[in-house]
Design a protein around this motif. Structure first.
Motif, PDB file in Angstrom:
ATOM      1  N   LEU A 156      27.948  33.825  39.162  1.00 47.45           N
ATOM      2  CA  LEU A 156      27.022  33.482  38.087  1.00 47.45           C
ATOM      3  C   LEU A 156      27.735  33.336  36.749  1.00 47.45           C
ATOM      4  O   LEU A 156      27.350  32.520  35.912  1.00 47.45           O
ATOM      5  N   ALA A 157      28.759  34.162  36.541  1.00 44.79           N
ATOM      6  CA  ALA A 157      29.480  34.132  35.266  1.00 44.79           C
ATOM      7  C   ALA A 157      30.830  34.799  35.443  1.00 44.79           C
ATOM      8  O   ALA A 157      31.022  35.634  36.337  1.00 44.79           O
ATOM      9  N   ALA A 158      31.782  34.413  34.593  1.00 45.91           N
ATOM     10  CA  ALA A 158      33.120  35.015  34.590  1.00 45.91           C
ATOM     11  C   ALA A 158      33.455  35.427  33.164  1.00 45.91           C
ATOM     12  O   ALA A 158      33.167  34.688  32.212  1.00 45.91           O
ATOM     13  N   PHE A 159      34.081  36.599  33.004  1.00 47.54           N
ATOM     14  CA  PHE A 159      34.378  37.151  31.685  1.00 47.54           C
ATOM     15  C   PHE A 159      35.842  37.581  31.624  1.00 47.54           C
ATOM     16  O   PHE A 159      36.344  38.212  32.559  1.00 47.54           O
ATOM     17  N   SER A 160      36.505  37.239  30.540  1.00 48.69           N
ATOM     18  CA  SER A 160      37.870  37.726  30.330  1.00 48.69           C
ATOM     19  C   SER A 160      37.819  39.205  29.975  1.00 48.69           C
ATOM     20  O   SER A 160      36.959  39.647  29.200  1.00 48.69           O
ATOM     21  N   ILE A 161      38.748  39.965  30.546  1.00 43.59           N
ATOM     22  CA  ILE A 161      38.852  41.377  30.171  1.00 43.59           C
ATOM     23  C   ILE A 161      39.459  41.444  28.777  1.00 43.59           C
ATOM     24  O   ILE A 161      40.558  40.956  28.537  1.00 43.59           O
ATOM     25  N   GLU A 162      38.732  42.054  27.867  1.00 48.93           N
ATOM     26  CA  GLU A 162      39.195  42.155  26.483  1.00 48.93           C
ATOM     27  C   GLU A 162      40.139  43.347  26.287  1.00 48.93           C
ATOM     28  O   GLU A 162      41.064  43.290  25.484  1.00 48.93           O
ATOM     29  N   GLY A 163      39.886  44.421  27.009  1.00 51.35           N
ATOM     30  CA  GLY A 163      40.692  45.630  26.876  1.00 51.35           C
ATOM     31  C   GLY A 163      40.200  46.694  27.828  1.00 51.35           C
ATOM     32  O   GLY A 163      39.325  46.440  28.677  1.00 51.35           O
ATOM     33  N   PHE A 164      40.753  47.911  27.703  1.00 45.25           N
ATOM     34  CA  PHE A 164      40.418  49.012  28.602  1.00 45.25           C
ATOM     35  C   PHE A 164      40.107  50.253  27.771  1.00 45.25           C
ATOM     36  O   PHE A 164      40.528  50.379  26.613  1.00 45.25           O
ATOM     37  N   ASN A 165      39.392  51.184  28.403  1.00 43.82           N
ATOM     38  CA  ASN A 165      39.141  52.437  27.708  1.00 43.82           C
ATOM     39  C   ASN A 165      40.419  53.299  27.707  1.00 43.82           C
ATOM     40  O   ASN A 165      41.452  52.901  28.269  1.00 43.82           O
ATOM     41  N   ALA A 166      40.338  54.483  27.118  1.00 45.83           N
ATOM     42  CA  ALA A 166      41.544  55.298  26.884  1.00 45.83           C
ATOM     43  C   ALA A 166      42.280  55.644  28.154  1.00 45.83           C
ATOM     44  O   ALA A 166      43.530  55.652  28.180  1.00 45.83           O
ATOM     45  N   ASP A 167      41.572  55.958  29.227  1.00 41.71           N
ATOM     46  CA  ASP A 167      42.267  56.338  30.470  1.00 41.71           C
ATOM     47  C   ASP A 167      42.297  55.194  31.481  1.00 41.71           C
ATOM     48  O   ASP A 167      42.584  55.414  32.664  1.00 41.71           O
ATOM     49  N   SER A 168      42.027  53.982  31.010  1.00 47.99           N
ATOM     50  CA  SER A 168      42.106  52.758  31.841  1.00 47.99           C
ATOM     51  C   SER A 168      41.242  52.842  33.094  1.00 47.99           C
ATOM     52  O   SER A 168      41.581  52.303  34.142  1.00 47.99           O
ATOM     53  N   THR A 169      40.079  53.497  32.983  1.00 46.18           N
ATOM     54  CA  THR A 169      39.158  53.563  34.123  1.00 46.18           C
ATOM     55  C   THR A 169      37.985  52.597  33.965  1.00 46.18           C
ATOM     56  O   THR A 169      37.099  52.554  34.818  1.00 46.18           O
ATOM     57  N   ALA A 170      37.982  51.834  32.882  1.00 52.79           N
ATOM     58  CA  ALA A 170      36.892  50.889  32.652  1.00 52.79           C
ATOM     59  C   ALA A 170      37.416  49.696  31.867  1.00 52.79           C
ATOM     60  O   ALA A 170      38.332  49.827  31.052  1.00 52.79           O
ATOM     61  N   ALA A 171      36.824  48.542  32.124  1.00 57.46           N
ATOM     62  CA  ALA A 171      37.219  47.307  31.447  1.00 57.46           C
ATOM     63  C   ALA A 171      36.140  46.905  30.446  1.00 57.46           C
ATOM     64  O   ALA A 171      34.944  47.029  30.719  1.00 57.46           O
ATOM     65  N   LEU A 172      36.565  46.409  29.314  1.00 56.75           N
ATOM     66  CA  LEU A 172      35.651  45.912  28.292  1.00 56.75           C
ATOM     67  C   LEU A 172      35.532  44.392  28.400  1.00 56.75           C
ATOM     68  O   LEU A 172      36.549  43.690  28.422  1.00 56.75           O
ATOM     69  N   ILE A 173      34.304  43.906  28.479  1.00 54.07           N
ATOM     70  CA  ILE A 173      34.075  42.461  28.486  1.00 54.07           C
ATOM     71  C   ILE A 173      32.990  42.139  27.463  1.00 54.07           C
ATOM     72  O   ILE A 173      32.079  42.934  27.225  1.00 54.07           O
ATOM     73  N   GLU A 174      33.088  40.963  26.866  1.00 56.06           N
ATOM     74  CA  GLU A 174      32.034  40.525  25.954  1.00 56.06           C
ATOM     75  C   GLU A 174      31.009  39.723  26.751  1.00 56.06           C
ATOM     76  O   GLU A 174      31.358  38.743  27.426  1.00 56.06           O
ATOM     77  N   VAL A 175      29.748  40.164  26.683  1.00 56.14           N
ATOM     78  CA  VAL A 175      28.705  39.563  27.524  1.00 56.14           C
ATOM     79  C   VAL A 175      27.703  38.731  26.715  1.00 56.14           C
ATOM     80  O   VAL A 175      26.692  38.296  27.265  1.00 56.14           O
ATOM     81  N   SER A 176      27.975  38.496  25.459  1.00 56.30           N
ATOM     82  CA  SER A 176      27.018  37.753  24.631  1.00 56.30           C
ATOM     83  C   SER A 176      26.632  36.418  25.262  1.00 56.30           C
ATOM     84  O   SER A 176      25.450  36.043  25.319  1.00 56.30           O
ATOM     85  N   ASP A 177      27.635  35.684  25.746  1.00 59.96           N
ATOM     86  CA  ASP A 177      27.373  34.352  26.301  1.00 59.96           C
ATOM     87  C   ASP A 177      26.474  34.397  27.529  1.00 59.96           C
ATOM     88  O   ASP A 177      25.767  33.423  27.815  1.00 59.96           O
ATOM     89  N   LEU A 178      26.499  35.502  28.265  1.00 56.36           N
ATOM     90  CA  LEU A 178      25.656  35.609  29.454  1.00 56.36           C
ATOM     91  C   LEU A 178      24.182  35.481  29.079  1.00 56.36           C
ATOM     92  O   LEU A 178      23.387  34.877  29.809  1.00 56.36           O
ATOM     93  N   PHE A 179      23.827  36.033  27.933  1.00 50.69           N
ATOM     94  CA  PHE A 179      22.426  36.059  27.529  1.00 50.69           C
ATOM     95  C   PHE A 179      22.067  34.997  26.499  1.00 50.69           C
ATOM     96  O   PHE A 179      20.887  34.816  26.190  1.00 50.69           O
ATOM     97  N   LEU A 180      23.063  34.297  25.988  1.00 52.21           N
ATOM     98  CA  LEU A 180      22.793  33.274  24.974  1.00 52.21           C
ATOM     99  C   LEU A 180      23.090  31.867  25.473  1.00 52.21           C
ATOM    100  O   LEU A 180      23.051  30.909  24.704  1.00 52.21           O
ATOM    101  N   SER A 181      23.413  31.738  26.759  1.00 50.14           N
ATOM    102  CA  SER A 181      23.573  30.418  27.360  1.00 50.14           C
ATOM    103  C   SER A 181      22.416  30.190  28.318  1.00 50.14           C
ATOM    104  O   SER A 181      21.723  31.135  28.714  1.00 50.14           O
ATOM    105  N   ASP A 182      22.219  28.949  28.694  1.00 50.58           N
ATOM    106  CA  ASP A 182      21.058  28.600  29.529  1.00 50.58           C
ATOM    107  C   ASP A 182      21.399  28.767  31.002  1.00 50.58           C
ATOM    108  O   ASP A 182      21.550  27.793  31.741  1.00 50.58           O
ATOM    109  N   ASN A 183      21.515  30.012  31.407  1.00 47.52           N
ATOM    110  CA  ASN A 183      21.831  30.322  32.801  1.00 47.52           C
ATOM    111  C   ASN A 183      20.542  30.292  33.614  1.00 47.52           C
ATOM    112  O   ASN A 183      19.636  31.108  33.375  1.00 47.52           O
ATOM    113  N   PRO A 184      20.380  29.385  34.578  1.00 49.89           N
ATOM    114  CA  PRO A 184      19.109  29.240  35.307  1.00 49.89           C
ATOM    115  C   PRO A 184      18.640  30.529  35.975  1.00 49.89           C
ATOM    116  O   PRO A 184      17.437  30.771  36.072  1.00 49.89           O
ATOM    117  N   SER A 185      19.581  31.364  36.423  1.00 48.46           N
ATOM    118  CA  SER A 185      19.173  32.570  37.137  1.00 48.46           C
ATOM    119  C   SER A 185      18.608  33.634  36.209  1.00 48.46           C
ATOM    120  O   SER A 185      17.994  34.604  36.662  1.00 48.46           O
TER     121      SER A 185
END
Length: 814
Positions: A156-185
């Protein structure tokens, strides 16, 4: 000279040595660590930002299933790696809607999509996939490789990993485009709406994310979407459609609920899977019922037969918009189902609550996937619905939202007056007493909650009760009008004036307790769907032969499975209903008009009166060429399909000719018609009669009659007998010189047109239908031609000559 030459040579050698020494020292210097650091190429810059450069001091963060961050106009998900490739349910709803969008049957709270999703990492990107469970196989089986390869899930969508949390157990992604683009689903606009409203595009400049909050098991997002549209449903000059969408992402159970196999003899909504790992010599369709996960708090007490509370009860919150005076009835409608769950061994299994106030819980929202609600919608739509959201892996219902449309009250008031007013004095008004309206609302909510519990309509339930029993106060107060609230048996239109104390409005019945027990009773020791099957089958076998426990959806051929019907004899019930309507019609103006007001209500009620009569007549039509359907398994006696007896079909045909296809003088109330329209009664009544005629002469009905005769001979009511009876009834005036009124002329023309249409349908594959219809047309042509001469000049003679010539033209043009 030689000495000079030698001197020059020595100087050259000295100079060369110095030069060599300098080069060597540079080479040696390059090899030293200090020199290496200075001369080496700079290291490749990391594609990832530091956490603190993304989640800055200005960030507004919320912790839950994922951490979510708002940094200026950017929105981020912090996705734990441990939740990658985990099943989640994404439910899309419209939380604020444009007026008129969807033609009135969409509202704030309407679900537009539900899908299982997974987040996964591919190199430096996070992918969001929509996952299907339609095709499955056990992970341990080799065929799972093929199932996976042939059912590749879309990204449905692909996001570049922007960075990681302090212990590298989670990835940060920007999701604005997911909700501001005309995604049919994720959109609230279907393909049909986009075409209908001529939607050009989503205007991102006028779209924004208004809320993003994280909870322990779900994430809630609200985003406004504004579209440019040439023909919006409202505010046409704006060229705009705006709506607020709600996206609820809900963590599904790590271990799915144990599914329960469906049996079509008990009605349930279902989910289906194609199991390629089955031992059957084919792909095996597995169908599971949709139900809430109810498990006993005290399994030992439950096993002893004691009533036990569930670990997690079903809780419905009342929409804060619900008027105070209706709330008690809504609560009753929800908690009426407690009795049915007690039959399944659970107490307090379903509970109604008021929604918390803003002070009690500022984060509470009816769109939040954690809460099931009864929504009260300000809409002119006359309806109520009971949808739910379920886990496609197991059929577990996750949550649901019952929707009550405000103007549905009007429908129930009108039908209460029309269908019961003859025998029920309190119904003879537009100001129906509050307690009686409340009782109707209560039962509608119960019906919709039944859907949300997993139960579909059971139209066979009303046929279980003898028609005359519905005139008994003792019977109806104990058993209701049908065996389930899930039938469309809204009112008792059989009861006659003088039948005191009868029940007028539907209620839950014995089938409801039976179905809830079958679907929800916990079966100790059965650790797989297959292990439950013997017990489930036994429960059905125990009720075999008792019509109170039969299930049947609405269809066009079974008179025992009809919408809006009551009793087990359609002809008798319709006679009673017609007798009541003949009392209502002449009193309608008196019951619906007030001094100083116009006739809008009278016009509305009169139109609905014709509609009620049409429904009653339709129940009788189904008897002709009808077939009873009773779902059975191979170990049960009897047949699944049984044609209606010849005598019953003939009785139904006689009734239609006498009471439906004869001009209904009782409907021609001058006091009504002279006040609501300059003309239109002829068309309205003619349209109703034509619909009944078209229904009677449906091709599939005629084909069933042909087959019945082929299998049962003289025991069958034959196609030719039915067509002959119909012709003699519709053209009875032609035996003499009886007047043919305008209603009858319309019906006669409709008869010819319908016979012609049947011949055209049969043209590519001629059958007995063509032969029988052609014979009927010739009879009508001959009779009309002979009769026209007996009428003096005028519209009746013109009509007959027109019919004669029309048939001649048709038959010649074959």
């Amino acid at each position: 000279m030689k000495n000079i030459s030698k001197l020059l040579l020595v100087l050259f050698l000295l100079i060369s040595g110095v030069s060599y020494g300098q080069k060597k020292s540079k080479r040696n210097a390059a090899a030293s660590p200090a020199q290496t650091t200075q001369a080496a190429k700079p290291e490749k810059k990391s594609p990832f930002k530091k956490y603190e450069d993304i989640v800055t001091a200005e960030a507004v963060s919320d912790d839950g299933l994922f951490k979510v961050h708002t940094v200026g106009d950017k929105r981020y998900y912090e996705i734990p790696f441990e939740l990658l490739n985990t099943d989640m349910l994404l439910v899309s709803r419209i939380s604020k809607i444009a007026e008129g969008l969807g033609g009135g049957y969409m509202n704030a709270g309407s679900k537009t999509n539900e899908q299982v999703i997974r987040w996964s990492r591919v190199e430096n990107k996070i992918h969001l996939r929509s996952i299907s469970f339609r095709s499955v196989a056990n992970d341990t089986l080799p065929i799972q490789l093929s199932v996976s390869a042939n059912n590749y899930d879309p990204i449905l969508a692909a996001f570049s990993i922007e960075g990681f949390n302090a212990d590298s157990t989670a990835a940060l992604i920007e999701v604005s485009d997911l909700f501001l683009s005309d995604n049919p689903s994720l959109s609230g606009l279907s393909v049909g709406m986009r075409t209908n409203y001529k939607v050009r595009n989503l205007d991102r400049a006028r779209s924004y994310i208004s809320r993003m909050e994280s909870y322990p098991e779900n994430i809630e997002v609200r985003h406004d979407m504004t579209y440019n549209a040439t023909s919006p449903p409202s505010n046409s000059k704006s060229g705009t459609i705006s709506m607020e969408m709600s996206q609820s992402m809900y963590l599904l159970p790590e271990v799915p609920m144990q599914p329960r196999l469906h049996d079509p003899r008990v009605g349930w909504f279902t989910v289906r899977q194609i199991d390629y790992g089955s031992d059957a010599l084919k792909s095996d369709v597995k169908t599971y019922i949709r139900r809430w996960r109810l498990e006993p708090k005290d399994p030992e007490a439950y096993a002893r037969g004691e009533l036990v509370e569930p670990v997690k009860p079903i809780v419905y919150y009342l929409d804060p918009a619900t008027p105070e005076k209706w709330r008690p009835y809504f609560r009753q409608g929800i908690e009426d189902w407690q009795v049915a769950f007690e039959a399944a061994g659970f107490k307090n299994a379903i509970i109604a609550k008021d929604a918390p106030t803003k002070e009690e819980d500022p984060d509470w929202s009816p769109e939040d996937a954690r809460y099931s609600t009864v929504r009260y919608v300000a809409s002119t739509t006359r309806n109520a619905v009971g949808p739910s959201v379920s886990d496609p892996r197991s059929g577990e219902i996750i949550e649901s939202d019952i929707i009550w449309y405000h103007n549905h009250l009007r429908s129930y008031r009108n039908r209460y007056l029309l269908e019961t007013g003859a025998a029920n004095p309190s119904a003879r008004t537009l100001d129906t007493p509050e307690a009686e309206i409340g009782e109707m609302m209560r039962r509608v909510i119960s019906h919709e909650v039944g859907h949300a519990l997993g139960l579909p309509h059971n139209m066979k339930a009303s046929f279980a009760y003898p028609t005359d029993s519905l005139r008994s106060a003792t019977f109806t107060q104990k058993w209701g009008l049908a065996t389930t609230i899930m039938d469309y048996t809204r009112y008792n239109y059989v009861a006659q004036p003088g039948d005191e104390g009868v029940r007028w409005v539907r209620m839950l019945g014995p089938y409801d307790e039976y179905a809830i027990n079958w679907g929800y009773r916990y079966i100790p020791g059965a650790d797989s769907p297959e292990a439950e099957k013997e017990t489930l089958n036994q429960w059905i076998a125990e009720k075999a032969g008792d019509p109170k426990y039969l299930f049947g959806g609405s269809n066009s051929f079974d008179p025992s499975s009809q919408t809006e019907s009551v009793g087990n004899d359609p002809v008798k019930a319709t006679r009673y209903g017609l007798a009541n309507l003949k009392i209502v019609a002449p009193n309608l103006a008196k019951w619906t008009t007030k001094p100083g007001e116009g006739y809008a209500d009278l016009e509305e009620l009169y139109g609905e009166l014709i509609g009620v009569w049409s429904r009653f007549a339709g129940h009788v039509v189904t008897n002709v060429g009808g077939v009873y359907e009773e779902l059975k398994t191979s170990d049960q006696e009897g047949f699944t399909y049984q044609p209606i007896a010849k005598a019953s079909q003939k009785e139904s045909m006689d009734f239609l000719i006498q009471d439906v296809f004869t001009t209904p003088e009782w409907l021609l109330q001058k006091e009504i018609l002279s006040n609501i329209e300059p003309s239109g009664a002829v068309d309205a009544i003619g349209s109703m009669q034509s619909r009944m005629l078209g229904n009677l002469l449906r091709r599939d009905r005629l084909e069933r009659m042909i087959e019945n005769e082929a299998l049962n001979g003289n025991e069958a009511y034959t196609l030719t007998a039915m067509l002959s009876d119909l012709r003699k009834g519709l053209w009875s005036e032609l035996s003499g010189t009886k007047p043919i009124d305008a209603f009858r002329r319309n019906l006669q023309r409709a008869h010819v047109e319908r016979l012609v249409a049947l011949m055209e349908q049969d043209a590519s594959n001629r059958s007995d239908i063509s032969a029988a219809v052609r014979a009927e047309l010739k009879f009508i042509q001959s009779t009309a031609g002979s009769a026209s001469a007996r009428y003096s000049s005028g519209i009746m003679q013109y009509h007959l000559k027109d019919v004669e010539e029309m048939i001649e033209s048709i038959l010649q043009g074959e």
